[in-house]
Scaffold this motif. Structure first.
Motif, mmCIF file in Angstrom:
data_model
loop_
_atom_site.group_PDB
_atom_site.id
_atom_site.type_symbol
_atom_site.label_atom_id
_atom_site.label_comp_id
_atom_site.label_asym_id
_atom_site.label_seq_id
_atom_site.Cartn_x
_atom_site.Cartn_y
_atom_site.Cartn_z
ATOM 1 N N GLU A 75 -9.530 -35.561 56.293
ATOM 2 C CA GLU A 75 -8.847 -35.376 57.568
ATOM 3 C C GLU A 75 -7.488 -34.701 57.423
ATOM 4 O O GLU A 75 -6.634 -34.780 58.307
ATOM 5 C CB GLU A 75 -8.722 -36.736 58.262
ATOM 6 C CG GLU A 75 -10.091 -37.307 58.612
ATOM 7 C CD GLU A 75 -10.085 -38.807 58.833
ATOM 8 O OE1 GLU A 75 -9.010 -39.365 59.117
ATOM 9 O OE2 GLU A 75 -11.153 -39.416 58.709
ATOM 10 N N LEU A 78 -5.911 -32.688 60.330
ATOM 11 C CA LEU A 78 -5.203 -33.337 61.428
ATOM 12 C C LEU A 78 -3.737 -33.549 61.078
ATOM 13 O O LEU A 78 -2.857 -33.409 61.935
ATOM 14 C CB LEU A 78 -5.872 -34.667 61.775
ATOM 15 C CG LEU A 78 -7.230 -34.548 62.472
ATOM 16 C CD1 LEU A 78 -7.916 -35.907 62.537
ATOM 17 C CD2 LEU A 78 -7.077 -33.972 63.872
ATOM 18 N N ASN A 140 -14.480 -39.365 68.453
ATOM 19 C CA ASN A 140 -14.608 -39.120 67.020
ATOM 20 C C ASN A 140 -15.505 -37.916 66.749
ATOM 21 O O ASN A 140 -16.389 -37.582 67.548
ATOM 22 C CB ASN A 140 -15.175 -40.362 66.337
ATOM 23 C CG ASN A 140 -14.954 -40.348 64.839
ATOM 24 O OD1 ASN A 140 -14.155 -39.585 64.320
ATOM 25 N ND2 ASN A 140 -15.670 -41.209 64.137
ATOM 26 N N ILE A 144 -13.853 -32.007 61.403
ATOM 27 C CA ILE A 144 -12.402 -32.159 61.574
ATOM 28 C C ILE A 144 -11.755 -30.939 62.220
ATOM 29 O O ILE A 144 -10.878 -31.094 63.094
ATOM 30 C CB ILE A 144 -11.734 -32.505 60.229
ATOM 31 C CG1 ILE A 144 -12.256 -33.865 59.726
ATOM 32 C CG2 ILE A 144 -10.212 -32.566 60.376
ATOM 33 C CD1 ILE A 144 -12.055 -35.016 60.689
#
Length: 204
Positions: A75, A78, A140, A144
């Motif tokens: 991730e 992010l 979700n 990503i």
């Protein structure tokens, strides 16, 4: 990596988070901004409660490139997005607590709104329990880049403040420095617990 200011504070925060049980197994990921181009991100598959300095990888934020060739958190995109959007952000904490995860699923709207709690004042800029705090919730996604694109599109319209929830996943929160990120995390976790308990009691 001792030449990086704030890294020892981030390590201490990670160990504290581990003790709280907010990152079970190898879940979660943490990062620290170094400058406008680089940050440190936790390596994939590491227990956050027992991290060492060597478990943080240098990442070039523009392309999420890791010069060492090692594997950062899945991730990472992010984290780098938040750093690019908000130059004032210095540290990001991503946790998987039960309260955050459950509330993100129980709340069916696109934001969790907290109001009436004195501990809202643990969040920078909040001065009264009479105000409301809105924590966006994003569905979700294992993709990503796609999730990051949705977060970026939201932020173009409504600036993100303390953090956001990913539904059924967990919380991302941040601060100008590690200490502020840690305070925001602790404050939000307390508020999440209060809100979840309130909903459970009202449902009886």
């Amino acid at each position: 990596m001792t030449e990086y200011p704030q890294l020892s504070a981030l390590l201490a925060a990670c160990h504290w988070i581990g003790e709280k049980g907010w990152c079970p197994a190898t879940g979660g990921n943490m990062s620290l901004r170094l400058d406008e181009q680089q940050c440190l991100v936790t390596e994939s598959g590491k227990d956050k409660g027992s991290l060492s300095e060597q478990d943080f990888l240098l990442v070039e934020m523009a392309a999420n490139h890791v010069p060492s060739g090692r594997t950062p958190s899945a991730e990472t995109g992010l984290h780098t997005l938040i750093y690019r959007l908000y130059p004032q952000v210095g540290a990001i904490l991503h946790t998987h607590s039960v309260n955050a995860t459950v509330l993100s699923r129980v709340e069916k709207s696109q934001a969790l709104v907290l109001q009436g709690f004195e501990m809202q004042k643990t969040l920078s800029g909040q001065s009264s329990h009479l105000d409301s705090v809105s924590i966006p919730i994003f569905d979700n996604d294992q993709d990503i880049p796609a999730l990051a694109a949705r977060v970026a599109a939201f932020a173009e319209v409504t600036p993100l403040q303390y953090g956001f929830l990913v539904r059924g996943h967990g919380l991302y929160c941040w601060g100008t420095q590690v200490a502020q990120a840690r305070r925001h995390l602790e404050g939000l976790e307390f508020l999440f617990q209060c809100e979840l308990q309130r909903r459970l009691l009202e449902a009886k």
